[in-house]
Structures are given as structure tokens and as C-alpha cells.
Motif scaffolding. Structure first.
Motif, PDB file in Angstrom:
ATOM      1  N   SER A 148       0.923  -1.359   0.003  1.00  0.00           N
ATOM      2  CA  SER A 148      -0.003   0.004   0.047  1.00  0.00           C
ATOM      3  C   SER A 148       0.834   1.372  -0.113  1.00  0.00           C
ATOM      4  N   PHE A 149       1.978   1.222   0.495  1.00  0.00           N
ATOM      5  CA  PHE A 149       2.852   2.440   0.671  1.00  0.00           C
ATOM      6  C   PHE A 149       3.489   2.679  -0.691  1.00  0.00           C
ATOM      7  N   SER A 150       3.731   1.511  -1.285  1.00  0.00           N
ATOM      8  CA  SER A 150       4.258   1.643  -2.771  1.00  0.00           C
ATOM      9  C   SER A 150       3.239   2.088  -3.728  1.00  0.00           C
ATOM     10  N   ALA A 151       1.971   1.756  -3.351  1.00  0.00           N
ATOM     11  CA  ALA A 151       0.734   2.270  -4.229  1.00  0.00           C
ATOM     12  C   ALA A 151       0.641   3.821  -4.048  1.00  0.00           C
ATOM     13  N   PHE A 152       0.721   4.371  -2.736  1.00  0.00           N
ATOM     14  CA  PHE A 152       0.835   5.701  -2.536  1.00  0.00           C
ATOM     15  C   PHE A 152       1.860   6.427  -3.261  1.00  0.00           C
ATOM     16  N   LEU A 153       3.097   5.973  -3.164  1.00  0.00           N
ATOM     17  CA  LEU A 153       4.310   6.553  -3.935  1.00  0.00           C
ATOM     18  C   LEU A 153       3.994   6.601  -5.464  1.00  0.00           C
ATOM     19  N   GLY A 154       3.432   5.477  -5.871  1.00  0.00           N
ATOM     20  CA  GLY A 154       3.138   5.390  -7.081  1.00  0.00           C
ATOM     21  C   GLY A 154       1.929   6.701  -7.781  1.00  0.00           C
ATOM     22  N   SER A 155       1.028   6.400  -6.992  1.00  0.00           N
ATOM     23  CA  SER A 155      -0.050   7.227  -7.351  1.00  0.00           C
ATOM     24  C   SER A 155       0.295   8.780  -7.289  1.00  0.00           C
ATOM     25  N   ALA A 156       1.139   9.216  -6.070  1.00  0.00           N
ATOM     26  CA  ALA A 156       1.518  10.468  -6.145  1.00  0.00           C
ATOM     27  C   ALA A 156       2.563  10.733  -7.223  1.00  0.00           C
ATOM     28  N   LEU A 157       3.487   9.794  -7.607  1.00  0.00           N
ATOM     29  CA  LEU A 157       4.410  10.160  -8.732  1.00  0.00           C
ATOM     30  C   LEU A 157       3.573  10.523 -10.114  1.00  0.00           C
ATOM     31  N   VAL A 158       2.785   9.648 -10.475  1.00  0.00           N
ATOM     32  CA  VAL A 158       1.754   9.902 -11.471  1.00  0.00           C
ATOM     33  C   VAL A 158       1.048  11.071 -11.414  1.00  0.00           C
ATOM     34  N   GLY A 159       0.526  11.516 -10.270  1.00  0.00           N
ATOM     35  CA  GLY A 159      -0.229  12.806 -10.182  1.00  0.00           C
ATOM     36  C   GLY A 159       0.722  13.959 -10.081  1.00  0.00           C
ATOM     37  N   ALA A 160       1.989  13.688  -9.868  1.00  0.00           N
ATOM     38  CA  ALA A 160       2.676  14.926  -9.755  1.00  0.00           C
ATOM     39  C   ALA A 160       3.055  15.095 -11.397  1.00  0.00           C
ATOM     40  N   GLY A 161       3.521  13.909 -12.271  1.00  0.00           N
ATOM     41  CA  GLY A 161       3.715  13.914 -13.328  1.00  0.00           C
ATOM     42  C   GLY A 161       2.586  14.514 -14.195  1.00  0.00           C
ATOM     43  N   PHE A 162       1.390  14.425 -14.153  1.00  0.00           N
ATOM     44  CA  PHE A 162       0.308  15.015 -14.643  1.00  0.00           C
ATOM     45  C   PHE A 162       0.267  16.268 -14.539  1.00  0.00           C
ATOM     46  N   SER A 163       0.546  16.962 -13.028  1.00  0.00           N
ATOM     47  CA  SER A 163       0.404  18.413 -12.760  1.00  0.00           C
ATOM     48  C   SER A 163       1.592  19.191 -13.536  1.00  0.00           C
ATOM     49  N   ILE A 164       2.683  18.522 -13.447  1.00  0.00           N
ATOM     50  CA  ILE A 164       3.810  18.883 -14.258  1.00  0.00           C
ATOM     51  C   ILE A 164       3.375  19.047 -15.866  1.00  0.00           C
ATOM     52  N   HIS A 165       2.820  18.177 -16.346  1.00  0.00           N
ATOM     53  CA  HIS A 165       2.582  18.186 -17.791  1.00  0.00           C
ATOM     54  C   HIS A 165       1.371  19.255 -17.972  1.00  0.00           C
ATOM     55  N   GLN A 166       0.478  19.614 -17.232  1.00  0.00           N
ATOM     56  CA  GLN A 166      -0.096  20.520 -17.249  1.00  0.00           C
ATOM     57  C   GLN A 166       0.225  22.121 -17.173  1.00  0.00           C
ATOM     58  N   ASP A 167       1.081  22.307 -16.249  1.00  0.00           N
ATOM     59  CA  ASP A 167       1.910  23.453 -16.124  1.00  0.00           C
ATOM     60  C   ASP A 167       2.902  23.823 -17.237  1.00  0.00           C
ATOM     61  N   LYS A 168       3.278  22.820 -17.993  1.00  0.00           N
ATOM     62  CA  LYS A 168       4.302  22.622 -19.312  1.00  0.00           C
ATOM     63  C   LYS A 168       5.516  23.254 -18.570  1.00  0.00           C
ATOM     64  N   PHE A 169       6.192  22.969 -17.707  1.00  0.00           N
ATOM     65  CA  PHE A 169       7.436  23.207 -17.044  1.00  0.00           C
ATOM     66  C   PHE A 169       8.444  22.899 -18.288  1.00  0.00           C
TER      67      PHE A 169
END
Length: 109
Positions: free
Chosen positions: A88-109
Motif C-alpha cells: 500500500s505504501f508503494s501504491a501511494f508513492l506510485g499514485s503520487a508520482l503519476v499525479g505529480a507527473g500530470f500536474s507538471i505536464h499541465q503546467d508545461k515546465f
């Protein structure tokens, strides 16, 4: 998004409302799904940790009560809880990483 149209006659005022249909936004759906997965995985990690600590305590109590028992059932339960924590902790890290990747993609850094 609502639009209003007003029709006025001599003595009455009628307000007509026209609702526009909401469109399905996949980006919002993905963000909410990832947020829910992160919250659920953190809760599961915490509950599995409490279960592992309880099993560890019961294992110590059982060992002190009867020293002839080498392997008890509490050790297996503790290992199951620790494995659940890891997953479950690895699932948390994975979902947080994917969510951060989507937010970075939206902001177009």
C-alpha cells in the motif's frame, strides 16, 4: 454554466433557465482517481502498521507465556501485515508520482 433569459410582458416577468450539459473531462477524472488512490493507500498503510504492531505484541506475549513454542501464528500474521504495508505504501508513492507527473505536464515546465 447556466444562462438566463428574461421575457418581460406588461405585468409579469418570466425567467427561463436553460442548462447546458456538462462535458466529461478526463483530466479531472484522472486527478480525482489518483487523489482517492493516494488517500486509500495511506489509510491502508496506517491500518496495516497498527495490525503489524498488534501482532508483534501478541507474539511477544505468547513467547513469554509458553517458551516451548518456537513459531507461533502471530508471526505469520505480522508478516502479512508488513507485506500489506509495503504494497500500500508503494501504491501511494506510485499514485503520487503519476499525479505529480500530470500536474507538471499541465503546467508545461
Amino acid at each position: 454554466m447556466r444562462t438566463r433569459q428574461t421575457i418581460q410582458s406588461a405585468s409579469t416577468k418570466i425567467v427561463l433557465r436553460r442548462r447546458t450539459r456538462r462535458r466529461f473531462n478526463p483530466r479531472i477524472f484522472i486527478d480525482r482517481t489518483l487523489e482517492t488512490a493516494a488517500i486509500v493507500s495511506l489509510l491502508t498503510t496506517g491500518l496495516s502498521g497498527v495490525g503489524a504492531m498488534a501482532c508483534w505484541g501478541m507474539e511477544i506475549v505468547e513467547m513469554n507465556a509458553n517458551p516451548n513454542i518456537i513459531i507461533s501464528g502471530w508471526q505469520y500474521q505480522k508478516n502479512i501485515c508488513l507485506g500489506g504495508m509495503l504494497v500500500s505504501f508503494s501504491a501511494f508513492l506510485g499514485s503520487a508520482l503519476v499525479g505529480a507527473g500530470f500536474s507538471i505536464h499541465q503546467d508545461k515546465f
